[in-house]
Scaffold this active site. Structure first.
Site, PDB file in Angstrom:
ATOM      1  N   HIS A 106      -5.262  -4.714  -1.626  1.00 53.17           N
ATOM      2  CA  HIS A 106      -6.298  -3.675  -1.682  1.00 53.17           C
ATOM      3  C   HIS A 106      -7.597  -4.329  -2.118  1.00 53.17           C
ATOM      4  CE1 HIS A 106      -8.028   0.326  -1.980  1.00 53.17           C
ATOM      5  NE2 HIS A 106      -8.613  -0.072  -3.092  1.00 53.17           N
ATOM      6  N   CYS A 107      -8.655  -4.108  -1.324  1.00 53.62           N
ATOM      7  CA  CYS A 107      -9.951  -4.730  -1.600  1.00 53.62           C
ATOM      8  C   CYS A 107     -10.873  -3.729  -2.278  1.00 53.62           C
ATOM      9  CB  CYS A 107     -10.578  -5.235  -0.301  1.00 53.62           C
ATOM     10  SG  CYS A 107     -12.211  -5.971  -0.541  1.00 53.62           S
TER      11      CYS A 107
END
Length: 342
Positions: A106-107
């Protein structure tokens, strides 16, 4: 993993940096030192940064179909949150609240989870940032060196706005190039090996199991590493379509080609990670660990510990996916995974 009280703060920060570096450089710095063609290319590259960034934010990573049914001879992964089976290499994203096909991480800077479907968009964004900021950094270095050589000239010969921005933007562009460049290299190396960031962490955990003689070396081999260019094309698609904003990866994110380590001598598929045990939808083990290994055509001794008691049980608990940390102190949750699958 970096977190913000409001997740959109992670998007606003890069937007401010991109806008400031690209706009002010194109207006106050570059026009005095580059040709019109070079300036046009820089503006076009900056536009591609914006386009690829917006697409990386809005395109979902891809989720399993609601009617997905695992193959009879394949591994069975079940998500307690989604209350459904999911394909191999799929994880439940805590931020999105859904299972993500071939989840990478997850960015926080896109406020999006990177998975099978949007990996090309994420990689395009990184590459365009590296090229655009890299060009700007080189131009700023040349300009600063020229200013240093001309430091004895009268100050009225210099545009003070340009000088100040050049001095400020030089370290700023280096910082962006360095940090994004490291991430680009990390993602690209994993891509060449056919592996995601989560699976890279998983490989480290499995290697620790091998060192403790809990898993054999044969079963620790990563089964999705096919061949260099095949790995890259599977992740980001053809090199021709990669540069197009709408370029897509190969495959459906549900079934994957495996190398020989992914099959038994009889040709039956093996599960990975090797300590996975199949469960049914009621969250009741289909059978204990050794029976599960036998059912998949493996020798029970490939997991020497099994599910036991006392010290061996405590050791097995330590190496479970939701407990273990790598040498950098990262847990599975640090990649945005909500450990609800069994």
């Amino acid at each position: 993993m970096i977190t913000f009280s409001n997740p959109w703060i992670g998007v606003i920060i890069p937007c401010i940096i991109i806008f400031t570096l690209s706009t002010f450089s194109a207006i106050y710095i570059l026009p005095h030192h580059v040709s019109n063609n070079e300036l046009t290319l820089f503006i076009c590259a900056s536009a591609m940064v914006w386009i690829s960034y917006i697409i990386a934010i809005i395109v979902p990573p891809g989720s399993p179909p609601k009617n997905y049914t695992p193959p009879e001879n394949g591994m069975k992964m079940y998500c307690l949150k989604c209350k459904a089976y999911k394909p191999e290499r799929t994880h439940h994203s805590k931020a999105l609240g859904v299972c993500v096909l071939k989840m990478d991480h997850h960015c926080p800077w896109t406020n999006n989870t990177v998975g099978h479907r949007n990996m090309p968009h994420f990689m395009r964004f990184l590459v365009w940032v590296d090229m655009t900021v890299g060009y700007l950094f080189i131009r700023l270095c040349i300009r600063i060196m020229k200013l240093w050589r001309d430091k004895h000239l009268p100050s009225y010969l210099f545009d003070k706005t340009e000088v100040i921005l050049s001095i400020v933007f030089l370290p700023a562009s280096f910082f962006v190039l360095f940090t994004v460049g490291i991430l680009t290299i990390r993602v690209f190396v994993n891509m060449c090996n056919g592996i995601t960031q989560i699976e890279s962490w998983e490989c480290d955990r499995i290697e620790s199991l091998v060192r403790r003689k809990i898993v054999t070396e044969e079963r620790a081999e990563f089964p999705y590493d096919i061949e260099l260019f095949t790995n890259i094309f599977n992740a980001v698609g053809s090199p021709l379509t990669f540069w197009l904003p709408w370029g897509q990866p190969r495959g459906d994110g549900i079934t994957f080609e495996k190398n020989e380590s992914g099959y038994t001598e009889e040709g039956e598929p093996l599960c990975w990670p090797p300590d996975h045990v199949d469960y049914d939808p009621e969250n009741v083990p289909l059978q204990n660990l050794k029976d599960g290994l036998r059912r998949r055509g493996e020798e029970p001794d490939c997991l020497l510990g099994g599910i036991g008691a006392g010290k061996m049980q405590a050791e097995n608990d330590f190496y479970k996916r939701d407990h273990w940390r790598n040498v950098e102190g990262e847990k599975l949750a640090d990649f945005g995974v909500e450990h609800t699958d069994i």
